[in-house]
Design a protein around this motif. Structure first.
Motif, mmCIF file in Angstrom:
data_model
loop_
_atom_site.group_PDB
_atom_site.id
_atom_site.type_symbol
_atom_site.label_atom_id
_atom_site.label_comp_id
_atom_site.label_asym_id
_atom_site.label_seq_id
_atom_site.Cartn_x
_atom_site.Cartn_y
_atom_site.Cartn_z
ATOM 1 N N GLY A 210 -3.986 5.302 -1.106
ATOM 2 C CA GLY A 210 -2.917 4.302 -1.077
ATOM 3 C C GLY A 210 -2.868 3.352 -2.252
ATOM 4 N N VAL A 211 -3.667 3.627 -3.285
ATOM 5 C CA VAL A 211 -3.658 2.735 -4.457
ATOM 6 C C VAL A 211 -3.464 3.554 -5.736
ATOM 7 N N PRO A 212 -2.911 2.927 -6.789
ATOM 8 C CA PRO A 212 -2.839 3.633 -8.073
ATOM 9 C C PRO A 212 -4.246 3.859 -8.622
ATOM 10 N N MET B 69 0.851 -1.196 0.000
ATOM 11 C CA MET B 69 0.000 0.000 0.000
ATOM 12 C C MET B 69 0.888 1.248 0.000
ATOM 13 N N ASN B 70 0.481 2.243 -0.779
ATOM 14 C CA ASN B 70 1.252 3.488 -0.825
ATOM 15 C C ASN B 70 0.888 4.389 0.372
ATOM 16 N N ASN B 71 1.786 5.317 0.679
ATOM 17 C CA ASN B 71 1.486 6.282 1.756
ATOM 18 C C ASN B 71 0.273 7.139 1.378
ATOM 19 N N PHE B 72 -0.439 7.588 2.385
ATOM 20 C CA PHE B 72 -1.518 8.540 2.082
ATOM 21 C C PHE B 72 -1.904 9.358 3.300
ATOM 22 N N ILE B 73 -2.581 10.467 3.006
ATOM 23 C CA ILE B 73 -3.233 11.262 4.053
ATOM 24 C C ILE B 73 -4.706 11.261 3.698
ATOM 25 N N PHE B 74 -5.557 10.905 4.624
ATOM 26 C CA PHE B 74 -6.986 10.838 4.309
ATOM 27 C C PHE B 74 -7.793 11.722 5.248
ATOM 28 N N SER B 75 -8.665 12.514 4.640
ATOM 29 C CA SER B 75 -9.615 13.277 5.430
ATOM 30 C C SER B 75 -10.835 13.504 4.563
ATOM 31 N N ASN B 76 -12.001 13.242 5.091
ATOM 32 C CA ASN B 76 -13.217 13.632 4.379
ATOM 33 C C ASN B 76 -14.073 14.448 5.338
ATOM 34 N N PRO B 77 -14.135 15.760 5.093
ATOM 35 C CA PRO B 77 -14.767 16.649 6.077
ATOM 36 C C PRO B 77 -16.291 16.749 5.959
ATOM 37 N N MET C 12 -14.247 1.258 -10.406
ATOM 38 C CA MET C 12 -13.278 0.587 -11.295
ATOM 39 C C MET C 12 -12.039 1.446 -11.549
ATOM 40 N N GLU C 13 -12.217 2.749 -11.667
ATOM 41 C CA GLU C 13 -11.067 3.634 -11.949
ATOM 42 C C GLU C 13 -10.028 3.573 -10.824
ATOM 43 N N GLN C 14 -10.505 3.247 -9.616
ATOM 44 C CA GLN C 14 -9.598 3.206 -8.462
ATOM 45 C C GLN C 14 -9.179 1.780 -8.104
#
Ligand code: NZQ
Ligand code: ZN
Length: 384
Positions: free
Chosen positions: A256-258, A1-9, A197-199
């Protein structure tokens, strides 16, 4: 898994009767602009519910935002916002109304021609706050920072994205979707499916949570989509479709995904040139992308075929063939044709569509950046 920052406000109020929450969600002394589309909300009772919830507030309205919202129309709303000193935007409708209102929010204080936000990636540093009532589950725009705008005069359709335009809240009442015509029910299901599908359909990075979430969304849409067409007033079905569409593009499954998005970029050119609905273009392009990119997407195509469609063949290539065929069949069962010719678009358009991709600098699409204009041409040929 790639690094990520996640926030959904975005705060979500989900369920029947939740429009009344507007009274609590809207800032007390706001000057509100209610924006909407061609009038569906006046026929299905949503407008009346919103007006009731706005009792005692200071509010104005701006209707007439088109499907594939027109830049030209939105700039008229910007004038109204300035004139009435609006400080809160309340789009009520489908993705076009919400996307269009995001541009209004960004354009109000923008120094220069707001089209450059899309065309030249010009940054903006503030936006009016937005809260929305969604009536068409499809785009995910109710809880993301994306927007897609069409310039009618030049037939261009371009996107922008910014954390500044996330809606602060979104009200999702599945009963507001009962009035959708079959074509829009299908559009919503297909759009949400293709967002997933795109993700998902790229290459494995051992992101098990994102993969299983994505597969759950895909399977939910495959199960519930046809039921929504057959039994339009089924609350449970509408709820599942609505929540799936939101979850498909609120950022969660994409961390974290292409990601791919070639289908969307090619599809936007088809809408701009031929006026097809957004989801119709996706139903045309996605199966062709799957076929064209089958070597690069091989492992995920096999995983998709085995898990989502339960294809048991021992031969992996047969699973891939089966997965592409099942995807096409699903779109067609939803009433959404999967070829350009299915909408009367002639093959002669393909070079012009490729020219527009070049004009918009969309030269390296897909998760590997490997879809060149030549590859886009081949994809469109496969979709003819
Ligand atoms: O305009 P009204 O009268 O409201 O009618 C609309 C419109 O004609 C109607 N409708 C909406 N809710 C209804 C209803 N009719 C009856 N009952 C209801 N409850 O449906 C028609 C289509 O509406 P529209 O908003 O255009 O559809 P959708 O939600 O599919 O949005 C499409 C737009 O979103 C963009 C697309 O490119 C397109 O411009 N997208 C936005 C994304 C985002 N912001 O993240 C991602 C997507 O990939 C997509 O590109
Ligand atoms: Zn889409």
């Amino acid at each position: 898994m790639n690094n990520f920052i996640f926030s959904n406000p975005t705060k979500i109020a989900f369920g029947e009767g939740q429009i009344k929450e507007l009274a609590n969600f809207l800032p007390a002394n706001a000057r509100i602009l209610l924006t909407y589309g061609g009038g569906s909300i006046k026929k299905n009772g949503v407008y009346d519910q919103v007006v009731k919830a706005l009792e005692g507030k200071t509010w104005f309205e701006f209707g007439g935002i088109e499907p594939n919202p027109h830049y030209e129309t939105l700039m008229k709303a910007v004038e109204l916002v300035k004139k009435e000193k609006i400080d809160f935007l309340l789009p009520v409708g489908g993705g076009s109304v919400i996307d269009g209102t995001k541009l209004i929010a960004a354009a109000v204080h923008f120094d220069g021609e707001p089209w450059d936000i899309m065309a030249k990636n010009k940054p903006f540093h503030s936006a009016l706050p937005i809260g929305c009532v969604l009536t068409l589950p499809a785009t995910g725009t109710e809880s993301n920072g994306n927007s897609v705008i069409t310039k009618a005069t030049t037939q261009e359709k371009l996107a922008f994205g910014s954390p500044l335009v996330y809606p602060q809240f979104a009200i999702l009442d599945p009963t507001t979707t009962y009035s959708l015509p079959p074509r829009q029910i299908a559009n919503g299901v297909v759009d949400a499916f293709v967002h997933t599908m795109e993700q998902y359909l790229t290459y494995p990075v051992n992101a098990k949570v994102q993969d299983r979430f994505a597969e759950g969304l895909l399977m939910t849409l495959v199960e519930e989509g046809p039921k929504a067409l057959k039994d339009p007033q089924n609350y449970a079905v509408r709820s599942n479709v609505m929540w799936a569409a939101t979850m498909a593009l609120n950022g969660l499954i994409g961390v974290g995904v292409p990601q791919d998005w070639a289908t969307h970029m090619i599809g936007h050119e088809i809408t701009a040139m031929h006026g097809l609905d957004h989801a119709q273009t996706l139903a045309i392009v996605l199966p062709a992308v799957m076929q064209h990119q089958r070597d690069k997407k091989r492992e995920k195509l096999i995983q998709y075929g085995r898990r989502v469609w339960n294809l048991q063949d021992v031969n992996d290539d047969a699973v891939i063939d089966g997965a592409i065929a099942a995807t096409k069949k699903f779109f067609e069962e939803m009433g959404t044709p999967t070829t350009l010719s299915g909408y009367g678009v002639n093959k002669d358009s393909i070079p012009k569509l490729v020219d527009m991709l070049k004009k918009h600098n969309l030269l390296t699409l897909g998760e590997h950046g490997a879809i060149t204009p030549e590859a886009s041409r081949e994809i469109l040929e496969l979709a003819a």
